[in-house]
Design a protein around this motif. Structure first.
Motif, short mmCIF file in Angstrom:
data_model
loop_
_atom_site.label_atom_id
_atom_site.label_comp_id
_atom_site.label_asym_id
_atom_site.label_seq_id
_atom_site.Cartn_x
_atom_site.Cartn_y
_atom_site.Cartn_z
N GLY A 271 -8.64 -31.90 105.10
CA GLY A 271 -8.41 -31.65 103.76
C GLY A 271 -9.14 -30.27 103.53
N LYS A 272 -9.03 -29.93 102.17
CA LYS A 272 -9.72 -28.61 101.97
C LYS A 272 -10.99 -28.72 101.27
N LEU A 273 -12.01 -28.05 101.34
CA LEU A 273 -13.24 -28.01 100.61
C LEU A 273 -13.25 -26.68 99.63
N ALA A 274 -14.34 -26.60 98.88
CA ALA A 274 -14.58 -25.18 98.10
C ALA A 274 -14.81 -24.05 98.98
N SER A 275 -14.37 -22.94 98.69
CA SER A 275 -14.64 -21.97 99.64
C SER A 275 -16.09 -21.44 99.87
N VAL A 276 -16.07 -20.84 100.88
CA VAL A 276 -17.44 -20.29 101.26
C VAL A 276 -18.05 -19.41 100.20
N ASP A 277 -17.48 -18.56 99.46
CA ASP A 277 -17.96 -18.00 98.14
C ASP A 277 -18.42 -18.83 97.10
N ALA A 278 -17.52 -19.87 96.87
CA ALA A 278 -17.81 -20.97 95.72
C ALA A 278 -19.16 -21.84 96.38
N SER B 57 -21.61 -20.74 98.41
CA SER B 57 -22.53 -19.86 98.26
C SER B 57 -23.18 -19.66 97.04
N ALA B 58 -22.34 -19.58 96.09
CA ALA B 58 -22.75 -19.27 94.53
C ALA B 58 -23.68 -20.45 94.07
N MET B 59 -22.78 -21.80 94.46
CA MET B 59 -23.55 -23.00 93.96
C MET B 59 -24.88 -23.22 94.71
N ASN B 60 -24.98 -22.58 95.98
CA ASN B 60 -26.46 -22.76 96.54
C ASN B 60 -27.31 -21.65 96.04
N VAL B 61 -26.99 -20.62 95.62
CA VAL B 61 -27.84 -19.56 95.11
C VAL B 61 -28.44 -19.96 93.66
N THR C 261 -28.35 -23.50 92.62
CA THR C 261 -29.45 -24.59 92.65
C THR C 261 -30.42 -24.41 93.70
N GLY C 262 -30.46 -23.71 94.63
CA GLY C 262 -31.42 -23.63 95.68
C GLY C 262 -31.13 -24.71 96.83
N MET C 263 -30.37 -25.67 96.62
CA MET C 263 -30.33 -26.80 97.37
C MET C 263 -28.97 -27.26 97.47
N THR C 264 -27.78 -26.82 97.85
CA THR C 264 -26.42 -27.12 97.94
C THR C 264 -26.05 -27.36 99.33
N ALA C 265 -26.29 -26.37 100.23
CA ALA C 265 -25.53 -26.25 101.28
C ALA C 265 -26.33 -26.44 102.79
N TRP C 266 -26.38 -27.80 103.15
CA TRP C 266 -27.12 -27.83 104.19
C TRP C 266 -26.49 -28.16 105.67
N VAL C 267 -26.90 -27.84 106.87
CA VAL C 267 -26.12 -27.87 108.07
C VAL C 267 -27.11 -28.09 108.83
N PRO D 140 -17.35 -25.37 90.09
CA PRO D 140 -17.93 -25.96 88.98
C PRO D 140 -18.30 -24.76 88.12
N SER D 141 -18.42 -24.94 86.89
CA SER D 141 -18.84 -24.25 85.71
C SER D 141 -20.58 -24.08 85.97
N SER D 142 -21.08 -23.08 85.69
CA SER D 142 -22.42 -22.82 85.95
C SER D 142 -23.30 -23.79 84.92
N GLU D 143 -22.83 -23.87 83.81
CA GLU D 143 -23.39 -24.86 83.02
C GLU D 143 -23.53 -26.41 83.57
N HIS D 144 -22.84 -26.66 84.69
CA HIS D 144 -22.77 -27.89 85.27
C HIS D 144 -23.65 -28.05 86.32
N LEU D 145 -24.31 -27.07 86.66
CA LEU D 145 -25.19 -26.87 87.66
C LEU D 145 -26.55 -26.90 87.45
N ALA D 146 -27.67 -27.53 88.06
CA ALA D 146 -28.87 -27.63 87.52
C ALA D 146 -29.24 -26.06 88.20
N THR D 147 -30.34 -25.46 87.79
CA THR D 147 -30.61 -24.06 88.33
C THR D 147 -32.04 -24.37 89.07
#
Length: 192
Positions: free
Chosen positions: A49-56, A58-62, A64-70, A102-109
């Motif tokens: 299946g498909k996930l969100a794009s790398v750009d999307a 990355s923006a979430m990670n910027v 939240t500071g804690m989204t994309a873990w590898v 997701p809308s930026s208002e939906h994410l913790a900062t």
């Protein structure tokens, strides 16, 4: 059992640096762009299946500071954990949350005023990566995330079985195929 109850929303903070240090104990690190691209490609092939794009992501990670873990070198595991604001949790519960953008208002900062977590994906291409993911999930849930509900969608049969084994339950309403793992601590429990 289907969870449908309204929720009295508690909010708490998590310091991204503290989480990153604890995640390193399990072999996880925040992904750079190349690692994120490799991890998304790997996860998409595993879930077919498909996930969100790398750009999307990355923006979430910027934000939240804690989204994309590898984990792994080369990357063989990914864990997307998205901390939600109270508005974001409400959007997940009423079905208006858009996981891929997701809308930026939906994410913790930067770990502030977190109301819940949305698990975007956890996937590993090796047995070792899957073991790390499950261990980190269980330990961090108890140590750092116990005051928050966690939401995830059952994209695959394996994913649904895995979520049920972690104590998730089907959530009636909200996003399609939604599961919830209710909080099991209070903010006071975590500070004592």
């Amino acid at each position: 059992m289907n969870a449908t109850q309204a929720r009295n929303r508690a909010r708490a903070d998590i310091e991204p640096e503290v989480l990153a240090a604890r995640a390193r104990d399990f072999g996880f690190r925040l992904a750079d762009r190349d690692e994120l691209q490799a991890a998304i490609s790997m996860a998409e092939s595993l879930i077919d299946g498909k996930l969100a794009s790398v750009d999307a992501i990355s923006a979430m990670n910027v934000q939240t500071g804690m989204t994309a873990w590898v984990t792994g070198d080369p990357v063989d595991g990914i864990f997307l954990t998205i901390p939600l604001s109270a508005e974001g949790e409400a959007a997940v519960r009423n079905g208006s949350y858009v996981p891929a953008a997701p809308s930026s208002e939906h994410l913790a900062t930067q770990g502030k005023d977190i109301a819940a977590f949305y698990v975007g994906v956890y996937a590993g291409s090796s047995r070792e990566a899957r073991k790390k993911i499950m261990t980190a999930s269980a330990v961090l849930r108890v140590e750092m995330f116990g005051v928050f509900p966690a939401y995830a969608r059952g994209a695959t049969e394996d994913g649904r079985r895995s979520m049920l084994s972690l104590g998730f339950q089907a959530f009636e309403g909200g996003l399609p195929d939604l599961f919830i793992q209710p909080p099991f601590q209070t903010v006071l429990d975590q500070t004592s």
